[in-house]
Design an enzyme around this catalytic site. Sequence first.
Site, PDB file in Angstrom:
ATOM      1  CE  LYS A  47      32.177  56.990  35.551  1.00  0.00           C
ATOM      2  NZ  LYS A  47      30.738  56.893  35.583  1.00  0.00           N
ATOM      3  CG  ASN A 101      39.983  51.997  39.505  1.00  0.00           C
ATOM      4  OD1 ASN A 101      40.466  52.930  38.878  1.00  0.00           O
ATOM      5  ND2 ASN A 101      40.517  50.792  39.500  1.00  0.00           N
ATOM      6  CB  CYS A 131      47.665  56.366  35.509  1.00  0.00           C
ATOM      7  SG  CYS A 131      46.037  55.898  36.080  1.00  0.00           S
ATOM      8  CB  ILE A 192      46.047  40.935  35.250  1.00  0.00           C
ATOM      9  CG1 ILE A 192      45.085  40.314  34.253  1.00  0.00           C
ATOM     10  CG2 ILE A 192      46.951  39.914  35.840  1.00  0.00           C
ATOM     11  CD1 ILE A 192      45.752  39.665  33.044  1.00  0.00           C
ATOM     12  CG  ASN A 193      44.658  47.566  34.594  1.00  0.00           C
ATOM     13  OD1 ASN A 193      43.869  47.558  33.648  1.00  0.00           O
ATOM     14  ND2 ASN A 193      44.830  48.606  35.371  1.00  0.00           N
ATOM     15  N   GLY A 244      40.424  38.976  35.112  1.00  0.00           N
ATOM     16  CA  GLY A 244      41.061  38.792  33.822  1.00  0.00           C
ATOM     17  C   GLY A 244      40.349  37.669  33.097  1.00  0.00           C
ATOM     18  N   GLY A 266      34.571  41.359  34.312  1.00  0.00           N
ATOM     19  CA  GLY A 266      34.797  42.577  33.529  1.00  0.00           C
ATOM     20  C   GLY A 266      34.181  42.527  32.155  1.00  0.00           C
ATOM     21  CB  THR A 267      35.773  41.831  28.894  1.00  0.00           C
ATOM     22  OG1 THR A 267      36.859  42.723  29.210  1.00  0.00           O
ATOM     23  CG2 THR A 267      35.482  41.933  27.414  1.00  0.00           C
TER      24      THR A 267
END
Lengths: 303, 257
Positions: A47, A101, A131, A192-193, A244, A266-267
């Site tokens: 994270k 990160n 950010c 991608i973010n 992504g 990720g998710t």
Amino acid sequence: MSNINTEVNICGVVMKNPVTTASGTFGSGREFSEFVDLNKLGAVTVKGVASEPWKGNNAPRIAEVYGGMLNSVGLQNPGAEYFINNDIPFLRQFDTKIIVNICGHSIEEYCKAAEMLSDSDVDLFELNISCPNVSQGGITFGTVPSMAEKVVSEVKKHCKKPLIVKLTPNVTDITEIARAAVSGGADGLSLINTLLGMKIDIKRRKPVLFNKVGGFSGPAVKPVAVRMVYQVCKAVDVPVIGMGGISNYEDAIEFIMAGATAVAVGTANFNNPFATAEVVEGIEKYMIENSIKDLSEIRGIID
Amino acid sequence: MKKIEYAEILINDKIADDIYSMTLFSPFIAKEAKAGQFVEVYTGLGEHILPRPISISEIDSQNGKITLVYQIVGKGTEYFSKCPIGDLIKIMGPCGNGFEIKKNAKKHILVGGGIGIPPLVQLCRDIKGKAVVFLGAKSNPVLTDKFRKLGAEVYIASDDGSIGFKGNVVELMKEIKPEGDMVYSCGPKIMLKFLAQWAKENNIPVQVSMEERMACGIGACVGCAVKIRKKGESDWQNLKVCKDGPVFMGDEVMWDE
Ligand SMILES: Cc1cc2nc3c(=O)[nH]c(=O)nc-3n(C[C@H](O)[C@H](O)[C@H](O)COP(=O)(O)OP(=O)(O)OC[C@H]3O[C@@H](n4cnc5c(N)ncnc54)[C@H](O)[C@@H]3O)c2cc1C
Ligand code: FES
């Protein structure tokens, strides 16, 4: 098994397989290590870490949407010092690479975090340029090419590790930002973010997230991510970590065919805590079944 | 230690309007769990990717069973209500810290509101001393007989006065003036807030079980923040409901932030 090579090289760092985690979805691996043998992963991307602790946004921070979710965690983190003392020793017990990160609200904050972490035992930096730049009225660093280039080149001066820059998809032309990051000195890119999204609770007539808007991730964003990885891999010559909406090995292979060297899950970890390990196993199986000896045989094969 | 289990659905009965009680064969979780912990229940609906946190209402570790009591509020809980007996449902747990039963306490006070009542059943069973239980709901609190059978002194409130005291549980407590060494509670945030105030005025520590929207449910994503100011600390911090909670000390929660 023995005649396939799943190793990939990201900016000089050899990962035993192309699979890592998407920052923010896997903590520092501790919680997920109850489900996944971290030794199986090519790398763990932790994270976001800042030079000082960040408190993050008010709750609610999570909203489920069709095929995915929104988050507005606001990069809550206990700071670089805590990370160095607690998370690195934990992760070093495992045979996996560590990608840290880095986030910041200003160029100075990014540089300070990079400096603090440079002498620590991590393998790669991933710079989160999604950010808000506080000194520029909160514009996201990664949405303006000149700002992206500037922050990358400044951080580069302070970091002793290969630098991967993580791109936000909330831009008109992702290749423009990719080029700016590379000319700033990025050794690699990740994308991608999350996509900026919003959900409204029609009973309460209010946004679900306290922050009103949040980052959209999950299986529903995958086509956008594959397209952007494809475009970026055509535009620049540095290794790319694609992510992504990756939930299974088929998704991962798509990203590799689009040109990605590594992939991040990720998710999907929220829906299936075993997802990362399953993607690793799936890729191996796919390689065997399709007589692929090395992933370079399929990397970027789409014209 | 947490695990994912594919638990067989043994019972899935409607016990009140929109409220169901589901008993699962889940031997690992039944063995590990304690009162106040929860499980993450996966919906099996492709477009709904996040698991739903549901408190464990009863634990039968000997027979490997747990019982969840849930209210239909959306797509996920509606899906659970339609799951047939004999099917397997994917769950993860036990999650969270659970209640901490105060040792050597003579008297415990349990306060439940609405769908916050279920986790108190197992707590009431595990408590050794005397228990006074306050249960409230809009019109008809669930599971009241379970507490009576366990020998607790039970007081009932309903907002519309259809049963017991007309009003909320905290108002009822102000009338009954219970005494005890620890208060344990679960229910809507507004109830917990007034209860924390009552507990402070009466100088009794109170444990509150909180809710927040979750993604991972295991402490990795920091999605489920609650503002806590620890005793003796001047600054507050965002703690995780899924890992540091769901049970917090009532005087440490920053209720109005
Ligand atoms: C620790 C904990 C214990 C809980 N115990 C119980 C219980 O024993 N019985 C019970 O009926 N309910 C309980 N809840 C609430 C339950 O999680 C929600 O009602 C449920 O997630 C709603 O899912 P849905 O798909 O039906 O609703 P939807 O509104 O369609 O869900 C959309 C999203 O919002 C989330 N969500 C919606 N309401 C809540 C809520 N109140 N809290 C957290 N997330 C929510 C869902 O998980 C999902 O991600 C508990 C919540 C927490 C945090
Ligand atoms: S839900 Fe992920 S940290 Fe609590």
